[in-house]
Design a protein around this motif. Structure first.
Motif, PDB file in Angstrom:
ATOM      1  N   LEU A 257     -15.104   1.231  -8.551  1.00 47.18           N
ATOM      2  CA  LEU A 257     -14.653   0.089  -7.758  1.00 47.18           C
ATOM      3  C   LEU A 257     -13.302  -0.467  -8.193  1.00 47.18           C
ATOM      4  O   LEU A 257     -12.408  -0.646  -7.370  1.00 47.18           O
ATOM      5  N   LYS A 258     -13.128  -0.739  -9.455  1.00 53.06           N
ATOM      6  CA  LYS A 258     -11.897  -1.391  -9.921  1.00 53.06           C
ATOM      7  C   LYS A 258     -10.657  -0.558  -9.601  1.00 53.06           C
ATOM      8  O   LYS A 258      -9.682  -1.070  -9.061  1.00 53.06           O
ATOM      9  N   ALA A 259     -10.710   0.729  -9.915  1.00 48.98           N
ATOM     10  CA  ALA A 259      -9.549   1.586  -9.678  1.00 48.98           C
ATOM     11  C   ALA A 259      -9.286   1.783  -8.191  1.00 48.98           C
ATOM     12  O   ALA A 259      -8.140   1.841  -7.758  1.00 48.98           O
ATOM     13  N   TYR A 260     -10.349   1.881  -7.407  1.00 47.54           N
ATOM     14  CA  TYR A 260     -10.197   2.103  -5.967  1.00 47.54           C
ATOM     15  C   TYR A 260      -9.728   0.855  -5.240  1.00 47.54           C
ATOM     16  O   TYR A 260      -8.908   0.918  -4.323  1.00 47.54           O
ATOM     17  N   SER A 261     -10.228  -0.296  -5.650  1.00 48.87           N
ATOM     18  CA  SER A 261     -10.038  -1.513  -4.862  1.00 48.87           C
ATOM     19  C   SER A 261      -8.590  -1.976  -4.763  1.00 48.87           C
ATOM     20  O   SER A 261      -8.243  -2.684  -3.821  1.00 48.87           O
ATOM     21  N   ARG A 262      -7.752  -1.567  -5.665  1.00 54.50           N
ATOM     22  CA  ARG A 262      -6.348  -1.983  -5.554  1.00 54.50           C
ATOM     23  C   ARG A 262      -5.569  -1.135  -4.553  1.00 54.50           C
ATOM     24  O   ARG A 262      -4.527  -1.538  -4.060  1.00 54.50           O
ATOM     25  N   LEU A 263      -6.080   0.054  -4.219  1.00 54.03           N
ATOM     26  CA  LEU A 263      -5.343   0.972  -3.344  1.00 54.03           C
ATOM     27  C   LEU A 263      -5.094   0.429  -1.934  1.00 54.03           C
ATOM     28  O   LEU A 263      -3.960   0.517  -1.453  1.00 54.03           O
ATOM     29  N   PRO A 264      -6.118  -0.110  -1.240  1.00 55.37           N
ATOM     30  CA  PRO A 264      -5.848  -0.600   0.123  1.00 55.37           C
ATOM     31  C   PRO A 264      -4.789  -1.709   0.172  1.00 55.37           C
ATOM     32  O   PRO A 264      -3.956  -1.732   1.076  1.00 55.37           O
ATOM     33  N   MET A 265      -4.804  -2.590  -0.816  1.00 57.21           N
ATOM     34  CA  MET A 265      -3.830  -3.684  -0.822  1.00 57.21           C
ATOM     35  C   MET A 265      -2.405  -3.131  -0.949  1.00 57.21           C
ATOM     36  O   MET A 265      -1.506  -3.529  -0.208  1.00 57.21           O
ATOM     37  N   TYR A 266      -2.209  -2.200  -1.857  1.00 54.46           N
ATOM     38  CA  TYR A 266      -0.872  -1.640  -2.042  1.00 54.46           C
ATOM     39  C   TYR A 266      -0.460  -0.791  -0.849  1.00 54.46           C
ATOM     40  O   TYR A 266       0.688  -0.831  -0.424  1.00 54.46           O
TER      41      TYR A 266
END
Length: 149
Positions: free
Chosen positions: A84-93
């Protein structure tokens, strides 16, 4: 090609989740990684987990809303893997790149909550997310293989 890298990392993570879930699954859920609805269900599962208690099941969108048990099953797997932590920043960027930096967020008073991301951070985020996701996937697969032996 940072934007494409972020998109590919996101999509490949979704593919890995569906492929891994399908490995031992005997239920009726269609875990085909080429199925658009299943990919959306995994994507929403990451999003829902990322929001935590800020979202209720009543606020979920389809397909999660119409398949809450399936969404919960996928969410449980995501929690187990630690992705979750590593994946969750991807959509925002990715969204910030796609919208040319015009993703400024404001609260109801007009105060700025989030400014556009500085361009040099995109590559850093892609590299960091890739390393973290690969570490989690490798650890999960290693643990799974050891349990099978």
């Amino acid at each position: 090609m940072i934007q494409q890298g972020i998109t590919l990392l996101r999509e490949n993570t979704i593919t890995w989740v569906l492929t891994e879930l399908k490995r031992d699954y005997t239920g009726s859920l269609n875990l085909d990684f080429t199925d658009e609805n299943m990919r959306e269900l995994v994507s929403q599962s990451f999003h829902i987990l990322g929001l935590g208690d800020k979202i209720t099941k009543e606020e979920w969108n389809d397909p999660s809303k119409s398949k809450p048990d399936d969404a919960a099953y996928i969410q449980n797997f995501i929690k187990t893997t630690g992705l979750l932590k590593a994946y969750s920043r991807l959509p925002m960027y990715r969204n910030d790149i796609n919208h040319g930096g015009f993703t400024i967020e404001k609260n109801s008073n007009g105060d700025i909550l989030k400014m556009p991301i500085e361009s040099h951070k995109f590559k850093q985020v892609l590299e960091k997310s890739y390393r973290e996701l690969m570490e989690k996937i490798t650890t999960y697969e290693s643990t799974r293989q050891n349990a099978a032996e």
